[in-house]
Design a protein around this motif. Sequence first.
Motif, PDB file in Angstrom:
ATOM      1  N   UNK A   1       1.148  -1.055  -0.191  1.00 37.55           N
ATOM      2  CA  UNK A   1      -0.421   0.022  -0.198  1.00 37.55           C
ATOM      3  C   UNK A   1       1.358   0.733  -0.377  1.00 37.55           C
ATOM      4  N   UNK A   2       0.239   2.588   0.382  1.00 33.80           N
ATOM      5  CA  UNK A   2       0.869   3.772  -0.403  1.00 33.80           C
ATOM      6  C   UNK A   2       1.392   3.921   1.240  1.00 33.80           C
ATOM      7  N   UNK A   3       2.237   4.875   1.436  1.00 33.10           N
ATOM      8  CA  UNK A   3       2.345   5.809   2.446  1.00 33.10           C
ATOM      9  C   UNK A   3       1.394   6.541   2.905  1.00 33.10           C
ATOM     10  N   UNK A   4       1.399   6.848   4.135  1.00 40.96           N
ATOM     11  CA  UNK A   4       1.060   8.375   4.475  1.00 40.96           C
ATOM     12  C   UNK A   4       0.686   9.207   3.947  1.00 40.96           C
ATOM     13  N   UNK A   5       1.607  10.257   3.210  1.00 42.23           N
ATOM     14  CA  UNK A   5       2.085  10.794   2.735  1.00 42.23           C
ATOM     15  C   UNK A   5       1.943  11.080   1.426  1.00 42.23           C
ATOM     16  N   UNK A   6       1.697  10.084   0.214  1.00 45.46           N
ATOM     17  CA  UNK A   6       1.087   9.567  -0.576  1.00 45.46           C
ATOM     18  C   UNK A   6      -0.194  10.178  -0.105  1.00 45.46           C
ATOM     19  N   UNK A   7      -1.396   9.327   0.078  1.00 43.50           N
ATOM     20  CA  UNK A   7      -2.460   9.388   0.495  1.00 43.50           C
ATOM     21  C   UNK A   7      -2.531  10.812   0.685  1.00 43.50           C
ATOM     22  N   UNK A   8      -1.836  11.397   1.810  1.00 45.91           N
ATOM     23  CA  UNK A   8      -3.157  12.718   1.990  1.00 45.91           C
ATOM     24  C   UNK A   8      -2.824  14.004   0.887  1.00 45.91           C
ATOM     25  N   UNK A   9      -1.339  13.441   0.017  1.00 43.32           N
ATOM     26  CA  UNK A   9      -1.055  14.494  -0.191  1.00 43.32           C
ATOM     27  C   UNK A   9      -1.750  14.117  -2.311  1.00 43.32           C
ATOM     28  N   UNK A  10      -2.715  13.136  -2.398  1.00 42.79           N
ATOM     29  CA  UNK A  10      -3.633  12.515  -2.971  1.00 42.79           C
ATOM     30  C   UNK A  10      -5.074  12.797  -2.544  1.00 42.79           C
TER      31      UNK A  10
END
Length: 299
Positions: free
Chosen positions: A160-169
């Motif tokens: 899965x993607x990281x928290x930073x990637x999920x927040x940015x998207x």
Amino acid sequence: MKRHEFKGAEEEDHDLLELSLSSSSSSKPNLLPSPPLSLSSQCPSFPSLPHPNFPSASSSSSPNLQYSYSTQDLAYPTTLFPPPLSTHPLFFNNPQLITEPAPLLPTTQPRLSLSANPGQRAGLCLQSRISRNPNRRPRGAKSETIPPPFPWATDRRAMVHSLRYLRDNQMLTITGIVQCRTCESSYEMGFDLEAKFAEVSTFITINKCNMYNRAPKVWLSPILPICKNCGNSVRPVVSEKKRSINWLFLFLGQMLGCCTLEQLKYYCKHTGNFRTGAKDRILYITYLGLREQLQPSGF
């Protein structure tokens, strides 16, 4: 008269003397050397072998009989020099069968000699194991990349993607399908990313020292959400295809215990984790592995 008788007696004695002298001269041995004997006379003579009589083909007495004579019968006459015979099955009377070498079987792989150095032997072994088509994968091998089953999942299996990637998207709500046990109704349920991740991360930080690398009972038998239709508990719908499992949704709802042992081993296999042990051991590794994927900085 007397004179005539005496003369006759003398003649008779003279004849006897001559007869005795002639007999003694004939009985004396011959002192002259005898001529030398020839070589043919010194060697013992052997009886000549009879020539075999071959019956003619036009013989009317036995038209159906066939006679076969081998060269061995003619070379070794049985009358003087009988050939060695044996009843053992491994004994061969024909010397040609013994002198002829056995044919060598064709070999496709190179033979390794003990005199070769270790590097050469390793090179030959590696050469024999190289596939004819390097671009072709072995039968049954799975590709490393897959189409992402969810927006928050990567193209890698069980990643899965990281928290930073999920927040940015702007992926702040993670959804999944659940089904009620009683009314058998299925619907989509969502979890808040920030709140649920903080809850799970805090639980791991507080209880990690007392887990002893084993999942606690609350993870093995998770507390399931309430059905919005009948008020009973609902279970997450886990895909039969392991590559389509919604790992992040199960992690945030602390429902990874609803997965089977084989599904948990699938996660450990494709994330490079230890996958041998009981379910509580594999489940503990799965929780900590997903937290590391979301927050790679550490616990």
